[in-house]
Design a protein around this motif. Structure first.
Motif, short mmCIF file in Angstrom:
data_model
loop_
_atom_site.label_atom_id
_atom_site.label_comp_id
_atom_site.label_asym_id
_atom_site.label_seq_id
_atom_site.Cartn_x
_atom_site.Cartn_y
_atom_site.Cartn_z
N UNK A 51 0.83 -1.21 0.00
CA UNK A 51 0.00 0.00 0.00
C UNK A 51 0.86 1.25 0.00
N UNK A 52 0.26 2.34 -0.50
CA UNK A 52 0.87 3.66 -0.49
C UNK A 52 -0.13 4.60 0.17
N UNK A 63 -0.94 16.28 -2.05
CA UNK A 63 -0.17 15.59 -1.00
C UNK A 63 1.18 16.25 -0.75
N UNK A 64 1.60 16.20 0.52
CA UNK A 64 2.88 16.74 0.95
C UNK A 64 3.91 15.64 1.18
N UNK A 65 3.42 14.41 1.30
CA UNK A 65 4.32 13.29 1.57
C UNK A 65 3.61 11.98 1.33
N UNK A 66 4.41 10.90 1.31
CA UNK A 66 3.83 9.57 1.14
C UNK A 66 4.72 8.53 1.79
N UNK A 67 4.12 7.40 2.08
CA UNK A 67 4.84 6.23 2.57
C UNK A 67 4.38 5.04 1.73
N UNK A 68 5.35 4.22 1.33
CA UNK A 68 5.07 3.05 0.50
C UNK A 68 5.54 1.81 1.26
N UNK A 69 4.62 0.90 1.52
CA UNK A 69 4.93 -0.36 2.19
C UNK A 69 4.65 -1.49 1.21
N UNK A 75 5.56 -10.47 3.86
CA UNK A 75 6.27 -9.61 4.81
C UNK A 75 6.10 -8.15 4.40
N UNK A 76 5.93 -7.27 5.38
CA UNK A 76 5.78 -5.84 5.11
C UNK A 76 7.16 -5.16 5.14
N UNK A 77 7.44 -4.38 4.11
CA UNK A 77 8.71 -3.67 4.01
C UNK A 77 8.44 -2.21 3.65
N UNK A 78 8.86 -1.29 4.51
CA UNK A 78 8.70 0.14 4.24
C UNK A 78 9.73 0.51 3.17
N UNK A 98 3.59 6.26 11.46
CA UNK A 98 2.59 5.76 12.41
C UNK A 98 1.40 5.17 11.67
N UNK A 99 0.91 5.87 10.65
CA UNK A 99 -0.24 5.38 9.88
C UNK A 99 0.11 4.10 9.14
N UNK A 100 1.33 4.02 8.61
CA UNK A 100 1.75 2.80 7.90
C UNK A 100 1.82 1.61 8.86
N UNK A 101 2.29 1.84 10.08
CA UNK A 101 2.37 0.74 11.04
C UNK A 101 0.98 0.28 11.47
N UNK A 102 0.06 1.21 11.63
CA UNK A 102 -1.32 0.84 11.96
C UNK A 102 -1.92 0.04 10.81
#
Length: 167
Positions: A51-52, A63-69, A75-78, A98-102
């Motif tokens: 997910x992103x 958007x100002x930023x993003x996280x890609x897992x 297995x989850x990899x950031x 924090x949102x990615x971990x949730x």
């Protein structure tokens, strides 16, 4: 100002790539890296398993930023965390992690890994403040990441490490 974090949509592809390029430019400057791989293809990023998430300051803002897992073999990899440099130091990166971990926990993962620079303040020290600990690459995917970093030459700009957080 309040922020919103939501799952990225196809129409976010171009802005995700621009955010990554801007964040990479800041890192490249700090590392003194004359050669750096370009940002990944954003359409491909959005299509990979996992997910992103994107962070916005309002629903009608870009958007100002993003996280890609990534989801690799269960297995989850950031894979990537990027925030526009002009929006940095406001807690956006921490909110995204924090949102990615949730989200990872809700998807049934028991841990999340990542690869990063050990000495860059907004890399390993930042992730450590989010609960990540240095770990040893064990899976085929993790070992392949080490090889990929070497083949891209990004390991020559500083010590790269793997980090893991238990969920």
């Amino acid at each position: 100002m309040s922020t919103t974090i939501r799952e990225a949509a196809a129409e976010d592809a171009e802005v995700i790539q621009a955010i990554e390029a801007s964040a990479d430019a800041l890192l490249i400057g700090v590392l003194g890296a004359p050669e750096w791989p370009p940002p990944g293809d954003p359409v491909q990023r959005l299509g990979q398993p996992g997910f992103v998430l994107v962070l916005e300051e309002s629903a009608d803002a870009s958007p100002l930023g993003f996280v890609h897992v990534l989801d690799i073999d269960g297995h989850a990899h950031l894979e990537q965390l990027s925030v526009l440099p002009e929006s940095g130091r406001r807690g956006h990166g921490r909110r995204l992690v924090d949102a990615a971990l949730v989200e990872a926990r809700e998807r049934g993962y028991s841990r999340v890994t990542l690869r990063t620079y050990a000495e860059v303040p907004w890399n390993a020290p930042f992730y450590a403040s989010c609960g990540f600990l240095e770990s040893i690459p064990e899976s085929g995917f993790q070992l392949a990441l080490v090889e990929t970093e070497a083949s891209l030459g990004i390991d020559r700009y500083g010590r790269r490490i793997q980090m893991t957080v238990e969920l």
